[in-house]
Scaffold this active site. Structure first.
Site, PDB file in Angstrom:
ATOM      1  N   TRP A 238       0.882  -1.184   0.000  1.00 16.89           N
ATOM      2  CA  TRP A 238       0.000   0.000   0.000  1.00 16.89           C
ATOM      3  C   TRP A 238       0.917   1.231   0.000  1.00 16.89           C
ATOM      4  O   TRP A 238       1.821   1.321   0.837  1.00 16.89           O
ATOM      5  CB  TRP A 238      -0.857  -0.058   1.267  1.00 16.89           C
ATOM      6  CG  TRP A 238      -1.785   1.096   1.477  1.00 16.89           C
ATOM      7  CD1 TRP A 238      -2.636   1.656   0.571  1.00 16.89           C
ATOM      8  CD2 TRP A 238      -1.976   1.809   2.704  1.00 16.89           C
ATOM      9  NE1 TRP A 238      -3.349   2.663   1.156  1.00 16.89           N
ATOM     10  CE2 TRP A 238      -2.964   2.786   2.465  1.00 16.89           C
ATOM     11  CE3 TRP A 238      -1.427   1.715   3.980  1.00 16.89           C
ATOM     12  CZ2 TRP A 238      -3.389   3.665   3.442  1.00 16.89           C
ATOM     13  CZ3 TRP A 238      -1.858   2.587   4.968  1.00 16.89           C
ATOM     14  CH2 TRP A 238      -2.827   3.547   4.692  1.00 16.89           C
TER      15      TRP A 238
ATOM     16  N   ASP B  18      -0.257  -5.383   9.416  1.00 19.43           N
ATOM     17  CA  ASP B  18      -1.307  -4.431   9.091  1.00 19.43           C
ATOM     18  C   ASP B  18      -2.515  -5.262   8.660  1.00 19.43           C
ATOM     19  O   ASP B  18      -2.444  -5.993   7.664  1.00 19.43           O
ATOM     20  CB  ASP B  18      -0.845  -3.498   7.955  1.00 19.43           C
ATOM     21  CG  ASP B  18      -1.846  -2.382   7.701  1.00 19.43           C
ATOM     22  OD1 ASP B  18      -2.906  -2.367   8.356  1.00 19.43           O
ATOM     23  OD2 ASP B  18      -1.574  -1.525   6.835  1.00 19.43           O
TER      24      ASP B  18
ATOM     25  N   LYS C 124     -12.904  -0.691   6.338  1.00 20.17           N
ATOM     26  CA  LYS C 124     -13.484  -1.547   5.291  1.00 20.17           C
ATOM     27  C   LYS C 124     -14.542  -2.493   5.863  1.00 20.17           C
ATOM     28  O   LYS C 124     -15.642  -2.570   5.348  1.00 20.17           O
ATOM     29  CB  LYS C 124     -12.391  -2.393   4.633  1.00 20.17           C
ATOM     30  CG  LYS C 124     -11.058  -1.736   4.505  1.00 20.17           C
ATOM     31  CD  LYS C 124     -11.013  -0.724   3.406  1.00 20.17           C
ATOM     32  CE  LYS C 124      -9.693   0.018   3.471  1.00 20.17           C
ATOM     33  NZ  LYS C 124      -9.450   0.855   2.322  1.00 20.17           N
TER      34      LYS C 124
HETATM   35  C1  LMR Z   1      -6.768   2.009  -0.543  1.00 20.23           C
HETATM   36  O1  LMR Z   1      -5.730   1.339  -0.553  1.00 20.23           O
HETATM   37  O2  LMR Z   1      -7.351   2.359  -1.585  1.00 20.23           O
HETATM   38  C2  LMR Z   1      -7.387   2.400   0.765  1.00 20.23           C
HETATM   39  O3  LMR Z   1      -6.682   1.831   1.818  1.00 20.23           O
HETATM   40  C3  LMR Z   1      -7.619   3.850   0.909  1.00 20.23           C
HETATM   41  C4  LMR Z   1      -6.380   4.619   1.221  1.00 20.23           C
HETATM   42  O4  LMR Z   1      -6.387   5.344   2.219  1.00 20.23           O
HETATM   43  O5  LMR Z   1      -5.397   4.544   0.490  1.00 20.23           O
END
Ligand code: LMR
Length: 424
Positions: A154, A235, A271
């Site tokens: 991420w 996470d 989520k």
């Molecule tokens: C995502 O990966 O789209 C979500 O976790 C929203 C974000 O805050 O990035």
């Protein structure tokens, strides 16, 4: 006398002109920040007037009409708490009741660690806040340590540990050739990292790839991390979205607990309870004993105090109302399963549509991957074409948020993906 005051007036006038000039230059060196690779996609989507536009960028659940969803259990919890709460501050560590219920989801209802009070835990500003609090804690107490982050991850993980001034290293995770886990390289990286390193792991429904280790692979990862004396930080932003069942999705955590790790954990209700904007989550650190847990918790609170003082109350109240009531919890579990099932259905539909269009490429990975995302394999240039020619918005790494795919847009999406990939 009159002359002197005239001079001093002129001097003060000149200095205030200089002051004004100086002040006007305060932010002259500030360049615009680059757009966020995920939230920037939402901004671009909102600005597009096209009636055909599709947003499969941000990981936020939508119903089959493409509309944001407020879960029924959340609506009911809101009805129950309406007018009952005051607006007082929560303690620095947040809602005790919410934290208690949240720990049970991850560590297990009958966890010995909860019973023995070995977990230092505080309410956090969702998963991001939990990761950031931990990164700051890591920096404060292990200032020379590094964090090993999977490739890819991420995008905000990089920002979080960068802003906490923790050195980042990477480890192999995804294999672009197989569109699955690069298990051998991952294990090598764990072995080759200096003993006692920090490792960031996605507990389930890996973002952005949708690729999780199998149970056997988790066991081997756990063994190797233990053998090297590394610290695992999980996470868990998508508990429930991998299998539809939060209990099953805690599998990796439970394996590590059984193996006797001390670990850190970020949990989020964005989520799985659809509480995106409420910013409610939890950071926990499993310690050696109660005394250590008390000390760690006090330090986490001390980090929180100058940052945001104490966390917001409303989301925490919703969570504790739902999880503290057997009937509402049952409804929640059913709704989580429902969200996961709709996404699984859309995976099948997208793959079938592409195959029916005669795509020369294999799209098996759409249904093999799990959770909210499909790591499509689309290149940044192909994504740009999808956006510019078809008004389809997604992150440039080719991640499709399956939660944004609906019965109404899956055909359009498949056709556009086919058009930009058929000649590759
Ligand atoms: C995502 O990966 O789209 C979500 O976790 C929203 C974000 O805050 O990035």
């Amino acid at each position: 006398m009159a002359m002197r005051s005239l001079i001093s007036e002129r001097v003060s006038c000149r200095s205030s002109v200089l002051g004004a000039r100086w002040m006007s230059s305060w932010w002259r060196n500030v360049e615009p920040a680059p757009k966020d690779p995920i939230l920037g996609v939402t901004e671009a989507f909102l600005a597009d007037p096209s009636p055909d536009k599709v947003n499969v960028g941000v990981g936020a659940y939508r119903d089959d009409n493409g509309k944001p969803v407020v879960l029924e259990c959340v609506r009911e919890a809101e009805r129950r708490i309406a007018g009952t709460a005051n607006m007082e501050y929560l303690p620095m560590g947040g809602s005790v009741k919410m934290v208690e219920e949240t720990l049970k989801l991850a560590y297990g209802d009958n966890s010995e660690f909860i019973k023995d009070k070995r977990i230092a835990a505080v309410q956090s500003l969702s998963g991001t806040g939990a990761c950031r609090l931990f990164a700051d804690f890591q920096k404060r107490f292990h200032p020379d340590s590094q964090i090993y982050i999977p490739v890819p991850t991420w995008s905000n993980h990089h920002n979080i540990w960068r802003d906490a001034h923790v050195t980042q290293r990477t480890f192999h995770y995804y294999h672009p050739g197989t569109k699955g886990l690069d298990f051998a390289a991952l294990m090598d990286d764990i072995k080759n990292a200096p003993n006692g390193s920090f490792f960031l792991l996605h507990a389930c429904a890996h973002n952005p790839t949708g690729v999780d280790p199998s149970e056997e692979q988790w066991k081997e990862i756990s063994y190797q991390i233990k053998a090297k004396g590394h610290f695992p930080f999980f996470d868990m932003a998508y508990q429930g979205f991998a299998s539809g069942d939060p209990e099953r999705d805690a599998k990796a955590i439970r394996i590590f607990l059984k193996d006797g790790h001390l670990l850190g954990l970020a949990q989020s209700y964005a989520k799985n309870m659809g509480l995106y904007g409420q910013r409610v989550g939890c950071l926990s650190v499993l310690c050696e004993d109660e005394k250590q847990a008390v000390a760690v918790k006090s330090q986490l609170q001390q980090l929180a105090r100058p940052m945001y003082s104490n966390p917001p109350v409303h989301g925490a109240l919703i969570v504790s109302t739902i999880l503290g009531d057997a009937e509402l919890k049952k409804l929640w579990l059913k709704e989580v399963q429902g969200m996961a099932d709709r996404i699984i259905g859309m995976r099948t539909a997208l793959r079938e549509n592409l195959e029916e269009l005669g795509s020369p490429l294999s799209w098996k990975h759409i249904t093999n991957q799990i959770g909210m995302f499909c790591y499509s394999g689309l290149t940044p240039e192909q994504v740009d074409r999808l956006t510019n020619e078809y008004h389809i918005y997604m992150t440039r790494n080719g991640r499709i948020s399956m939660a944004g795919v609906t019965t109404g847009n899956v055909g359009y999406l498949a056709n556009a993906v086919h058009e930009v990939t058929k000649s590759t």
